[in-house]
Scaffold this active site. Sequence first.
Site, PDB file in Angstrom:
ATOM      1  N   GLU B 151      -3.132  23.181   0.466  1.00  9.43           N
ATOM      2  CA  GLU B 151      -4.256  22.239   0.457  1.00  9.43           C
ATOM      3  C   GLU B 151      -4.517  21.644  -0.925  1.00  9.43           C
ATOM      4  O   GLU B 151      -5.558  21.083  -1.167  1.00  9.43           O
ATOM      5  CB  GLU B 151      -5.527  22.844   1.044  1.00  9.43           C
ATOM      6  N   SER B 220       2.043  26.891  -5.643  1.00  9.91           N
ATOM      7  CA  SER B 220       1.802  27.680  -4.437  1.00  9.91           C
ATOM      8  C   SER B 220       2.886  27.337  -3.398  1.00  9.91           C
ATOM      9  O   SER B 220       4.075  27.407  -3.735  1.00  9.91           O
ATOM     10  CB  SER B 220       0.374  27.417  -3.939  1.00  9.91           C
ATOM     11  N   ASP B 303      -1.343  38.603  -6.386  1.00 13.27           N
ATOM     12  CA  ASP B 303      -1.411  37.472  -5.465  1.00 13.27           C
ATOM     13  C   ASP B 303      -1.555  37.981  -4.034  1.00 13.27           C
ATOM     14  O   ASP B 303      -0.668  38.664  -3.523  1.00 13.27           O
ATOM     15  CB  ASP B 303      -0.116  36.650  -5.620  1.00 13.27           C
ATOM     16  N   HIS B 334      -3.395  34.712  -7.368  1.00 15.61           N
ATOM     17  CA  HIS B 334      -2.560  33.677  -6.772  1.00 15.61           C
ATOM     18  C   HIS B 334      -2.353  32.530  -7.759  1.00 15.61           C
ATOM     19  O   HIS B 334      -3.313  31.947  -8.247  1.00 15.61           O
ATOM     20  CB  HIS B 334      -3.210  33.156  -5.484  1.00 15.61           C
TER      21      HIS B 334
END
Lengths: 357, 357
Positions: B151, B220, B303, B334
């Site tokens: 996102e 990510s 993470d 993360h």
Amino acid sequence: MSADDLVPQKVEAILNPGRMLSDGIPYPDFAAARALDDLAEWLPFWADTAGRYEALGREAIEAGDRVSGGEWLWHASLSWHYGQLMWFHEPERREHGQHKKVEMYKLAAPHLVAPAERVEIEFESTVIPGYLRLPAGPGPHPCAVLIGGLESTKEESYHFEALCHRRGLATFAFDGPGQGEMYFDVKLCADFHRYTSAVLDAIAPRPEVDSDRIGVLGRSLGGYYAMQSAALDKRLKSCVAWGGFSDMSDFDGMPPHTRGGFVYVSGFEDLDEGRAYLQETFDLSQSIGDLRCPTLLIQGFHDPIFPPHQTDLLRAGLAHNPLAEIVVELDGDHCCHNMGPVVRPRMADYLARNLRE
Amino acid sequence: MSADDLVPQKVEAILNPGRMLSDGIPYPDFAAARALDDLAEWLPFWADTAGRYEALGREAIEAGDRVSGGEWLWHASLSWHYGQLMWFHEPERREHGQHKKVEMYKLAAPHLVAPAERVEIEFESTVIPGYLRLPAGPGPHPCAVLIGGLESTKEESYHFEALCHRRGLATFAFDGPGQGEMYFDVKLCADFHRYTSAVLDAIAPRPEVDSDRIGVLGRSLGGYYAMQSAALDKRLKSCVAWGGFSDMSDFDGMPPHTRGGFVYVSGFEDLDEGRAYLQETFDLSQSIGDLRCPTLLIQGFHDPIFPPHQTDLLRAGLAHNPLAEIVVELDGDHCCHNMGPVVRPRMADYLARNLRE
């Protein structure tokens, strides 16, 4: 009563999130400092943090990664800055922190984007230290002279300088009497404007600087200095008081560590003597009538240091100046630090707009 | 089980201080969001915040203060971004937020320093939207292609882009399948690299870009895409995986809203169908053997999304590449978002170093 009795007691007393984060303290460091149980851990925490950034910075420069190196060394400088800034009750440790802050910024300076050129201005029996930084593109550039406050110094304005650079302004941030490096030579004094004029003598002739387009911004106590300087030296074509006051009549209502700080940087040990000195010598009504250039005063309505009474005095003092604009942010704290993302760009805009050709 | 059951329940679940503040959310906004009592207030809070920045930005541009205007509109964009990013359970409101984010950034783009040039790349039956930004000085410039994640989108990399620009790199941030603007046309898919290649087709011939010195960074989920893209398109001369994974075997251990998000952007409503699709199609071991350029993988040991098992798979996959460097930060979360001030400059340095002439 000794000024030593005015030491801060709790971490919250000196933890100013708006100021620290807007000035460039990384959030993880801020959060770790906020979590400290005891104020005694404050200076050691920032010393450790600074040490880590210093190591990162030195390694990066060694490896040829100059941009990171410069920024990490600046982080080291800023960590020392916030470590020592209210540490008036242990002068030796405060002084060590000041020296480390200065040393780290000196190391960072040539690697910053834009590079910071150290300028040492001989004046009377002392030296005024400052840093000149230039925006992108060909000069000569309009220039913002930046003045710190009670414990803000030239190393702290790095982020604000970037706002100026992006708007095409050069910056010159310096320490004056009672501030940073100069404190050791000259204590806080009410004729600060003479030092600003010495700065103008030095930077106005520089080929990178357009001598007809120099403005001044002062923060907190520096707001007083900026208005005084622009009133008394007509080479300053625009003025921003990022918080300001007219006199020290509200001294006793200030937070204890602020009073302690004022007394300390004035060179007094006794609170009553310090107060008397400050109340006798600080009076902007003597000069504000000569402040005729475009001037912006930004005040926070909830400022615990410069209360609305001071804004009223300044409003009266500025009544003669049709180019003066007074903004009181109803949600603002001291220097509206809690509204940094809104007020900081506005002040940079104001200078840029008034110093445009 | 429906993906709708995986909605976040508390503000803390989607409040990531390291990420939000490093990406540019101002602290006062962050603090106000953190203080919300109920997650239901999250999106409305950010919508209000965005509205205030939009008004500030539009007024500033109207007044000729373009730099502030651009930055405030970008703040509006980023506020919408964080408002909607986990709002998978109310697709209409999420989509409205996406559209507002895009609209605000489009308005900001020409006023940013450096300006962001919108580039729309026609590819198959869709358009890949991206922004090209150039560093100071004469080109052609080495260029970092920036890929978002589940996102994170092109509007979120503004601060990271500045790190690149200060190091002499141009940047091109774009939305690929499942991301930002493209989500509406093309859902998340495992052949993302074809879209990166289409981007290279478009930007490599640009006179401002040195086609021999283009690298890629993905964040990510984008770390997967970056490694895949650099493995399969040799025009990419350096690769940074800012967090990464090799396959979806650890899907069930991910936080609920992350699983919900993966399923949503893949175009599924049912969790089991989504999981099956992801586990079948995502497998970097198919391509990582071809990843031969200098590659940096940064992982956080803590993470919760890409656990150490994924790092082990990637380590095995990269064993053939003597130019690969895997850094596991033992204190990192993360993407090491909690260590932004340290890891972000390092990644920019890595690209700059490897893309220097």
